[in-house]
Design a protein around this motif. Structure first.
Motif, PDB file in Angstrom:
ATOM      1  N   GLN A 230       0.922  -1.217  -0.084  1.00  0.00           N
ATOM      2  CA  GLN A 230       0.029   0.074  -0.166  1.00  0.00           C
ATOM      3  C   GLN A 230       1.057   1.085   0.039  1.00  0.00           C
ATOM      4  O   GLN A 230       0.501   2.229  -0.761  1.00  0.00           O
ATOM      5  N   THR A 231       1.867   1.345   0.780  1.00  0.00           N
ATOM      6  CA  THR A 231       2.758   2.297   0.950  1.00  0.00           C
ATOM      7  C   THR A 231       3.383   2.432  -0.497  1.00  0.00           C
ATOM      8  O   THR A 231       3.652   3.626  -0.989  1.00  0.00           O
ATOM      9  N   ALA A 232       3.941   1.509  -1.045  1.00  0.00           N
ATOM     10  CA  ALA A 232       4.845   1.645  -2.375  1.00  0.00           C
ATOM     11  C   ALA A 232       3.760   2.133  -3.295  1.00  0.00           C
ATOM     12  O   ALA A 232       4.114   3.127  -4.091  1.00  0.00           O
ATOM     13  N   ILE A 233       2.417   1.647  -3.382  1.00  0.00           N
ATOM     14  CA  ILE A 233       1.590   2.256  -4.609  1.00  0.00           C
ATOM     15  C   ILE A 233       1.301   3.818  -4.130  1.00  0.00           C
ATOM     16  O   ILE A 233       1.349   4.706  -4.989  1.00  0.00           O
ATOM     17  N   GLU A 234       1.176   4.216  -2.995  1.00  0.00           N
ATOM     18  CA  GLU A 234       0.962   5.631  -2.608  1.00  0.00           C
ATOM     19  C   GLU A 234       1.917   6.371  -2.923  1.00  0.00           C
ATOM     20  O   GLU A 234       1.896   7.607  -3.206  1.00  0.00           O
ATOM     21  N   ASN A 235       3.268   5.869  -2.708  1.00  0.00           N
ATOM     22  CA  ASN A 235       4.483   6.618  -3.229  1.00  0.00           C
ATOM     23  C   ASN A 235       4.613   6.607  -4.614  1.00  0.00           C
ATOM     24  O   ASN A 235       5.912   7.132  -5.212  1.00  0.00           O
ATOM     25  N   GLY A 236       3.852   6.102  -5.408  1.00  0.00           N
ATOM     26  CA  GLY A 236       3.811   6.215  -6.890  1.00  0.00           C
ATOM     27  C   GLY A 236       4.267   5.190  -7.693  1.00  0.00           C
ATOM     28  O   GLY A 236       4.327   5.037  -8.750  1.00  0.00           O
ATOM     29  N   PHE A 237       4.528   3.658  -7.026  1.00  0.00           N
ATOM     30  CA  PHE A 237       4.924   2.570  -7.556  1.00  0.00           C
ATOM     31  C   PHE A 237       3.839   1.859  -7.931  1.00  0.00           C
ATOM     32  O   PHE A 237       3.712   0.408  -7.898  1.00  0.00           O
ATOM     33  N   ALA A 238       2.729   2.131  -8.589  1.00  0.00           N
ATOM     34  CA  ALA A 238       1.659   1.425  -9.179  1.00  0.00           C
ATOM     35  C   ALA A 238       1.790   0.854 -10.482  1.00  0.00           C
ATOM     36  O   ALA A 238       2.960   1.524 -11.128  1.00  0.00           O
ATOM     37  N   TYR A 239       1.266  -0.131 -10.776  1.00  0.00           N
ATOM     38  CA  TYR A 239       1.688  -1.067 -11.838  1.00  0.00           C
ATOM     39  C   TYR A 239       1.574  -0.072 -13.137  1.00  0.00           C
ATOM     40  O   TYR A 239       2.574  -0.074 -14.200  1.00  0.00           O
TER      41      TYR A 239
END
Length: 387
Positions: free
Chosen positions: A114-123
């Motif tokens: 969740q943190t990774a995605i919130e920091n911009g690392f979405a697919y």
């Protein structure tokens, strides 16, 4: 003395001294051709990263997604360039890291992703899935035999161990316990399970500097083993309960907690070098490294903030040698003029040791020297600038 060039192994041989090749791009740009994404792609090609990748490899792209509140981690757009170039080589890349020993937004795989995605690392941005390599509660572990001075075996995250190849992306910055963080630390702490992280920290017990403590209780809140209590509005650490994870050191806003370095500093750095060795032991000839010398912050991306950088942005490096790329990164940083209004208290002049100016209690070079001694890489390098 003759210097023998070996292109396949990517190093120079001068007598008995190995000089690894480190490729470098600066960040100057006056046209689309020279924007950072295009420079990263050229760096990938010129450094020969394709050499380590085989068709259908499951390729771990090891990086740090940043703690919630941090902003100095490698930009997802830059990571996308590595992913796309890797896919051109016929591999199946995935972004990966391991869960943290300390409490925070990355202590289990669910909140970590969740943190990774919130920091911009979405697919949609990075073009690759995220896999937290040590499992939901850091139980996905492989014992790797290394037979070194501190460890006979090390605990490496299973999905990193079983990947076929690896590209290690490191944001170079300061670190309160290691002096600096680069490729070696990314391997050592970043590829270890929580148990592996703990044993690296085990001899490094912190102490509270009472006159600096303001009683904010952040250390109490974040200690994973409840080893800190308050007495007279000051933090007190129970040494018997303390596991030496260092969370209280990184979280303290007043730098009121420090490691008792008199006997522990070199041992801690040597342990990290051994863990880094174990992280790549089963991947000989299958690992490449990129160091991003940008936003060189005083502390690790593990803290939930990002302070002013200590020097201006320098560039991006690539190599097949983690020791050489870290040594080159440090040398390039030391060549810079220190930023006046940063946390850098001394060493501002070009050529002066910036990380010693940040963290004088640590000899950050020890991890490089010891890494070379155990066969992790070479401190000797040839810097090759890519235009």
């Amino acid at each position: 003395m003759d210097i023998l060039k070996d292109e396949s192994r990517n190093y120079l041989q001068e007598g008995d001294r190995v000089a690894s090749k480190v490729y470098f791009v600066n960040l100057r740009a006056r046209s689309k051709k020279d924007n950072i994404p295009n420079k990263i792609q050229r760096l990938f090609d010129k450094a020969g990263i394709k050499e380590i990748l085989s068709n259908d490899d499951l390729t771990a792209i090891k990086l740090h997604f940043g703690e919630k509140g941090s902003s100095a981690f490698i930009h997802p757009i830059f990571v996308r360039q590595i992913v796309d170039k890797a896919k051109e080589c016929g591999v199946k890349p995935f972004l990966t890291d391991t869960n943290t020993l300390y409490t925070g937004s990355r202590t289990n795989s669910v909140t970590h992703i969740q943190t990774a995605i919130e920091n911009g690392f979405a697919y949609a941005v990075v073009n690759a899935p995220i896999i937290i390599a040590d499992g939901i509660y850091s139980k996905n572990s492989v014992e790797v035999k290394i037979d070194k001075n501190h460890f006979e075996t090390v605990k490496i995250a299973g999905d990193i161990y079983y990947s076929n190849s690896m590209i290690v992306l490191s944001h170079v910055k300061g670190h309160g316990m290691a002096g600096f963080g680069g490729a070696i630390k990314n391997l050592a702490m970043g590829c270890a399970t929580a148990a592996g992280k703990q044993i690296q920290h085990s001899d490094a017990k912190p102490k509270v500097i009472s006159k600096k403590c303001v009683g904010c209780k952040l250390c109490v809140k974040h200690c994973p083993v409840e080893a800190i209590e308050m007495a007279d509005n000051k933090a007190v650490i129970d040494k018997d309960k303390c596991i030496g994870c260092g969370e209280c050191i990184t979280i303290c806003p007043k730098r009121a907690i420090q490691i008792q370095w008199e006997t522990d500093s070199d041992v801690f750095l040597e342990k990290m070098a051994e863990y880094a060795y174990g992280a790549v032991k089963n991947k000989e000839g299958k690992v490449a490294y990129f160091n991003f010398v940008m936003n060189v912050t005083p502390m690790c991306d593990c803290v939930p903030w990002s302070d002013v950088p200590i020097v201006n942005d320098v560039g991006i490096l690539a190599s097949f040698d983690p020791v050489a790329i870290d040594k080159a990164s440090i040398d390039l940083i030391n060549e810079q003029i220190g930023i006046k209004n940063s946390d850098l208290k001394e060493g501002h002049k070009p050529g002066e040791d910036k990380f010693h100016g940040l963290h004088p209690q640590v000899d950050a070079n020890r991890i490089l020297e010891y890494g070379e001694a155990i066969g992790l890489g070479s401190v000797n390098y040839e810097l090759i600038e890519i235009k």
